[in-house]
Design a protein around this motif. Structure first.
Motif, PDB file in Angstrom:
ATOM      1  N   THR A  80       0.789  -1.235   0.000  1.00 16.29           N
ATOM      2  CA  THR A  80       0.000   0.000   0.000  1.00 16.29           C
ATOM      3  C   THR A  80       0.821   1.286   0.000  1.00 16.29           C
ATOM      4  O   THR A  80       0.249   2.366  -0.094  1.00 16.29           O
ATOM      5  CB  THR A  80      -0.922   0.047   1.238  1.00 16.29           C
ATOM      6  N   ARG A  82       2.072   2.545   2.548  1.00 20.30           N
ATOM      7  CA  ARG A  82       1.753   3.229   3.808  1.00 20.30           C
ATOM      8  C   ARG A  82       2.381   2.474   4.973  1.00 20.30           C
ATOM      9  O   ARG A  82       2.238   1.270   5.089  1.00 20.30           O
ATOM     10  CB  ARG A  82       0.261   3.318   4.027  1.00 20.30           C
ATOM     11  N   SER A 117      -5.636   6.488   8.005  1.00 19.66           N
ATOM     12  CA  SER A 117      -6.402   6.500   6.763  1.00 19.66           C
ATOM     13  C   SER A 117      -6.484   5.112   6.131  1.00 19.66           C
ATOM     14  O   SER A 117      -7.071   4.952   5.065  1.00 19.66           O
ATOM     15  CB  SER A 117      -5.775   7.484   5.767  1.00 19.66           C
ATOM     16  N   LEU A 118      -5.897   4.107   6.786  1.00 25.43           N
ATOM     17  CA  LEU A 118      -5.906   2.760   6.236  1.00 25.43           C
ATOM     18  C   LEU A 118      -6.189   1.728   7.322  1.00 25.43           C
ATOM     19  O   LEU A 118      -5.561   1.746   8.377  1.00 25.43           O
ATOM     20  CB  LEU A 118      -4.553   2.438   5.591  1.00 25.43           C
ATOM     21  N   THR A 158      -7.929  -4.501   2.713  1.00 22.28           N
ATOM     22  CA  THR A 158      -7.644  -3.126   3.101  1.00 22.28           C
ATOM     23  C   THR A 158      -8.888  -2.259   2.949  1.00 22.28           C
ATOM     24  O   THR A 158      -9.741  -2.511   2.102  1.00 22.28           O
ATOM     25  CB  THR A 158      -6.505  -2.519   2.250  1.00 22.28           C
ATOM     26  N   SER A 160      -9.657   1.946   2.908  1.00 18.56           N
ATOM     27  CA  SER A 160      -9.161   3.312   2.939  1.00 18.56           C
ATOM     28  C   SER A 160     -10.211   4.208   3.567  1.00 18.56           C
ATOM     29  O   SER A 160     -11.379   4.182   3.169  1.00 18.56           O
ATOM     30  CB  SER A 160      -8.849   3.779   1.514  1.00 18.56           C
ATOM     31  N   SER A 166      -6.637   1.684  -1.799  1.00 14.71           N
ATOM     32  CA  SER A 166      -5.481   1.780  -0.919  1.00 14.71           C
ATOM     33  C   SER A 166      -4.227   1.179  -1.529  1.00 14.71           C
ATOM     34  O   SER A 166      -3.146   1.340  -0.993  1.00 14.71           O
ATOM     35  CB  SER A 166      -5.784   1.084   0.398  1.00 14.71           C
TER      36      SER A 166
END
Length: 169
Positions: A80, A82, A117-118, A158, A160, A166
């Protein structure tokens, strides 16, 4: 309250194909493992308990830098881009049609409360009912991942918080 939530978890999958992967004992086990670290638990109630979501944050400044947590963090970061996310350990909602949106709203609220945010969750690859439920709530199945502890490579899903995909395309 753990017993009430475990009862709801068992009731929410009773009579479905997901029952095999989500029983009361498994739920209590996941809750006890999650409770060993800082975590968040959100519940939704009317006159009775109708839903809950719980999970814990992972990221560069949070727990989860060693062992299987570190491996999970590396895998999610590769998938991702992230490094910070929330692992949703459990999402449960009463199966009644009036409570259909509770699970989705609890998930989004948990991400907001933990400033992420994830969201990610891990499911047994044969748990089609669980995967269908998460898909209906806006989750994206990223496929099975290897390298995590356990006898089965779990599916990583996932979510988002922004409603955007994501994963990198």
């Amino acid at each position: 309250m753990g017993a009430d939530i475990a009862d709801l978890a068992a009731e929410s999958v009773a009579g479905t194909t997901g029952e095999r992967y989500h029983n009361r004992g498994d739920f209590l086990h996941r809750l006890s493992i999650t409770a060993r670290r800082p975590f968040a638990l959100l519940v939704a109630e009317t006159t009775v308990l109708v839903g809950c979501a719980f999970g814990f944050p992972m990221g560069s400044e949070g727990p989860g830098s060693r062992g299987s947590d570190g491996t999970l963090q590396e895998i999610i970061q590769r998938l991702t881009s992230r490094a910070r996310f929330v692992v949703l350990t459990q999402v449960v909602a009463h199966p009644h049609v009036q409570h259909r949106d509770i699970a989705r709203r609890l998930q989004q609220r948990l991400l907001t409360e933990l400033y992420s945010s994830l969201g990610i969750t891990l499911l047994h690859p044969a748990d089609r009912a669980g995967q269908a439920a998460f898909s209906s709530w806006g989750w994206q199945n990223m496929g099975e991942v290897v390298g995590l502890p356990g006898s089965v490579a779990p599916c990583v899903l996932t979510l988002s918080a922004e409603g955007q995909p994501s994963a990198r395309r």
